[in-house]
Design a protein around this motif. Structure first.
Motif, PDB file in Angstrom:
ATOM      1  N   ALA A   7      58.973 -71.948 -21.355  1.00  0.00           N
ATOM      2  CA  ALA A   7      58.415 -71.209 -20.226  1.00  0.00           C
ATOM      3  C   ALA A   7      59.158 -71.612 -18.967  1.00  0.00           C
ATOM      4  CB  ALA A   7      56.925 -71.508 -20.078  1.00  0.00           C
ATOM      5  N   PHE A   8      59.302 -70.663 -18.042  1.00  0.00           N
ATOM      6  CA  PHE A   8      59.928 -71.007 -16.770  1.00  0.00           C
ATOM      7  C   PHE A   8      59.278 -70.225 -15.643  1.00  0.00           C
ATOM      8  CE2 PHE A   8      62.486 -67.479 -18.276  1.00  0.00           C
ATOM      9  CZ  PHE A   8      62.753 -66.736 -17.140  1.00  0.00           C
ATOM     10  N   PHE A   9      59.428 -70.769 -14.444  1.00  0.00           N
ATOM     11  CA  PHE A   9      58.921 -70.139 -13.227  1.00  0.00           C
ATOM     12  C   PHE A   9      60.031 -70.168 -12.186  1.00  0.00           C
ATOM     13  CE2 PHE A   9      57.338 -70.580  -8.922  1.00  0.00           C
ATOM     14  CZ  PHE A   9      56.557 -69.439  -8.813  1.00  0.00           C
ATOM     15  N   VAL A  10      60.169 -69.055 -11.473  1.00  0.00           N
ATOM     16  CA  VAL A  10      61.137 -68.956 -10.390  1.00  0.00           C
ATOM     17  C   VAL A  10      60.381 -68.578  -9.123  1.00  0.00           C
ATOM     18  CG1 VAL A  10      63.223 -67.812  -9.549  1.00  0.00           C
ATOM     19  CG2 VAL A  10      62.872 -68.124 -12.013  1.00  0.00           C
ATOM     20  N   GLY A  11      60.476 -69.403  -8.106  1.00  0.00           N
ATOM     21  CA  GLY A  11      59.906 -69.083  -6.804  1.00  0.00           C
ATOM     22  C   GLY A  11      61.006 -68.538  -5.912  1.00  0.00           C
ATOM     23  N   THR A  12      60.787 -67.359  -5.348  1.00  0.00           N
ATOM     24  CA  THR A  12      61.796 -66.725  -4.503  1.00  0.00           C
ATOM     25  C   THR A  12      61.264 -66.534  -3.092  1.00  0.00           C
ATOM     26  OG1 THR A  12      61.055 -64.541  -5.226  1.00  0.00           O
ATOM     27  CG2 THR A  12      62.911 -65.500  -6.412  1.00  0.00           C
ATOM     28  N   VAL A  13      62.168 -66.417  -2.148  1.00  0.00           N
ATOM     29  CA  VAL A  13      61.799 -66.189  -0.751  1.00  0.00           C
ATOM     30  C   VAL A  13      61.386 -64.731  -0.610  1.00  0.00           C
ATOM     31  CG1 VAL A  13      62.573 -66.247   1.642  1.00  0.00           C
ATOM     32  CG2 VAL A  13      63.434 -67.951   0.003  1.00  0.00           C
ATOM     33  N   ARG A  14      60.147 -64.520  -0.175  1.00  0.00           N
ATOM     34  CA  ARG A  14      59.652 -63.151  -0.010  1.00  0.00           C
ATOM     35  C   ARG A  14      59.753 -62.731   1.455  1.00  0.00           C
ATOM     36  NH1 ARG A  14      55.042 -66.363  -1.172  1.00  0.00           N
ATOM     37  NH2 ARG A  14      53.699 -66.522   0.636  1.00  0.00           N
ATOM     38  N   ASP A  15      59.616 -61.432   1.686  1.00  0.00           N
ATOM     39  CA  ASP A  15      59.784 -60.881   3.036  1.00  0.00           C
ATOM     40  C   ASP A  15      58.497 -60.833   3.844  1.00  0.00           C
ATOM     41  OD1 ASP A  15      58.387 -58.810   1.831  1.00  0.00           O
ATOM     42  OD2 ASP A  15      59.906 -57.273   2.266  1.00  0.00           O
ATOM     43  N   HIS A  16      57.446 -61.483   3.374  1.00  0.00           N
ATOM     44  CA  HIS A  16      56.177 -61.488   4.093  1.00  0.00           C
ATOM     45  C   HIS A  16      55.370 -62.727   3.725  1.00  0.00           C
ATOM     46  CE1 HIS A  16      55.112 -59.998   0.133  1.00  0.00           C
ATOM     47  NE2 HIS A  16      53.891 -60.436   0.375  1.00  0.00           N
ATOM     48  N   ASP A  17      54.415 -63.072   4.566  1.00  0.00           N
ATOM     49  CA  ASP A  17      53.469 -64.139   4.274  1.00  0.00           C
ATOM     50  C   ASP A  17      52.222 -63.900   5.111  1.00  0.00           C
ATOM     51  OD1 ASP A  17      52.524 -66.438   3.015  1.00  0.00           O
ATOM     52  OD2 ASP A  17      53.277 -67.744   4.601  1.00  0.00           O
ATOM     53  N   HIS A  18      51.092 -63.833   4.487  1.00  0.00           N
ATOM     54  CA  HIS A  18      49.806 -63.620   5.173  1.00  0.00           C
ATOM     55  C   HIS A  18      49.856 -62.399   6.085  1.00  0.00           C
ATOM     56  CE1 HIS A  18      48.353 -67.363   3.560  1.00  0.00           C
ATOM     57  NE2 HIS A  18      49.425 -67.981   4.023  1.00  0.00           N
ATOM     58  N   GLY A  19      50.460 -61.318   5.581  1.00  0.00           N
ATOM     59  CA  GLY A  19      50.497 -60.072   6.332  1.00  0.00           C
ATOM     60  C   GLY A  19      51.533 -60.004   7.432  1.00  0.00           C
ATOM     61  N   ARG A  20      52.391 -61.002   7.533  1.00  0.00           N
ATOM     62  CA  ARG A  20      53.431 -61.030   8.574  1.00  0.00           C
ATOM     63  C   ARG A  20      54.803 -60.941   7.936  1.00  0.00           C
ATOM     64  NH1 ARG A  20      52.794 -65.953  12.357  1.00  0.00           N
ATOM     65  NH2 ARG A  20      54.082 -64.627  13.666  1.00  0.00           N
ATOM     66  N   GLY A  21      55.726 -60.264   8.601  1.00  0.00           N
ATOM     67  CA  GLY A  21      57.086 -60.158   8.114  1.00  0.00           C
ATOM     68  C   GLY A  21      57.830 -61.475   8.255  1.00  0.00           C
ATOM     69  N   VAL A  22      58.576 -61.839   7.226  1.00  0.00           N
ATOM     70  CA  VAL A  22      59.378 -63.062   7.217  1.00  0.00           C
ATOM     71  C   VAL A  22      60.850 -62.676   7.190  1.00  0.00           C
ATOM     72  CG1 VAL A  22      59.987 -65.112   5.845  1.00  0.00           C
ATOM     73  CG2 VAL A  22      57.585 -64.431   6.079  1.00  0.00           C
ATOM     74  N   THR A  23      61.663 -63.338   8.018  1.00  0.00           N
ATOM     75  CA  THR A  23      63.099 -63.051   8.054  1.00  0.00           C
ATOM     76  C   THR A  23      63.924 -64.070   7.277  1.00  0.00           C
ATOM     77  OG1 THR A  23      63.393 -64.274  10.119  1.00  0.00           O
ATOM     78  CG2 THR A  23      62.920 -61.903  10.293  1.00  0.00           C
ATOM     79  N   GLY A  24      63.356 -65.230   7.015  1.00  0.00           N
ATOM     80  CA  GLY A  24      64.064 -66.280   6.288  1.00  0.00           C
ATOM     81  C   GLY A  24      63.313 -67.587   6.456  1.00  0.00           C
ATOM     82  N   LEU A  25      63.847 -68.618   5.839  1.00  0.00           N
ATOM     83  CA  LEU A  25      63.190 -69.915   5.960  1.00  0.00           C
ATOM     84  C   LEU A  25      64.179 -71.025   5.667  1.00  0.00           C
ATOM     85  CD1 LEU A  25      62.655 -70.936   2.806  1.00  0.00           C
ATOM     86  CD2 LEU A  25      60.831 -69.284   2.958  1.00  0.00           C
TER      87      LEU A  25
END
Length: 147
Positions: free
Chosen positions: A34-52
């Motif tokens: 089994a594997f899991f991949v966490g990716t950077v998404r374009d939003h968090d808690h209803g707000r737009g995300v540009t990067g991190l």
């Protein structure tokens, strides 16, 4: 012959590969991987995300190994061992869609592989000193996981 259960652990400032993590846990004794991949998404808690950006304490890699050892011990049960685990986490600047974390587990049976994989990601997020600095479309930013 005893094979080390932790086959790959690391913090990297370069892209991380799902294939590398899955390959690292390959084992002929394993009936489930089994594997899991966490990716950077374009939003968090209803707000737009540009990067991190991720930052890590100097002890973070050793803490990842400690967490992994505990997960292997806790999820191997009733003669159904978790044979191998792997975990990689990015540090530095990441863009939307980048892989931030990859964990993988190979076990004698699927239940132990799933359990180990879920515990790996949950415990790494909860216990390893890695912090996320998230940038929003409005121009502000926040730290996540910092004490």
């Amino acid at each position: 012959m005893h094979v080390e259960a932790i086959t790959l652990v690391g913090l990297r400032d370069t892209p991380i590969s799902v294939d590398e993590a899955v390959s690292a846990v390959g084992d002929p004794r394993a009936g489930g991987t089994a594997f899991f991949v966490g990716t950077v998404r374009d939003h968090d808690h209803g707000r737009g995300v540009t990067g991190l950006a991720y930052s890590a304490h100097p002890t973070a890699e050793a803490e990842m190994r400690r967490v992994m050892e505990k997960v292997v011990a806790d999820t191997s049960r009733d003669g159904r061992p978790v044979w191998r685990v792997a975990a990689l986490h990015r540090v530095g600047d990441l863009e939307i869609g980048d892989n931030a974390v990859v964990v993988a587990a190979a076990a004698a049976h699927r239940a132990e592989a799933f359990d180990a994989c879920r515990r790996l990601i949950d415990d790494i997020k909860a216990e390893v000193p890695i912090w996320k600095h998230q940038r929003f479309t409005e121009g502000d930013a926040e730290w996540v996981g910092a004490c």
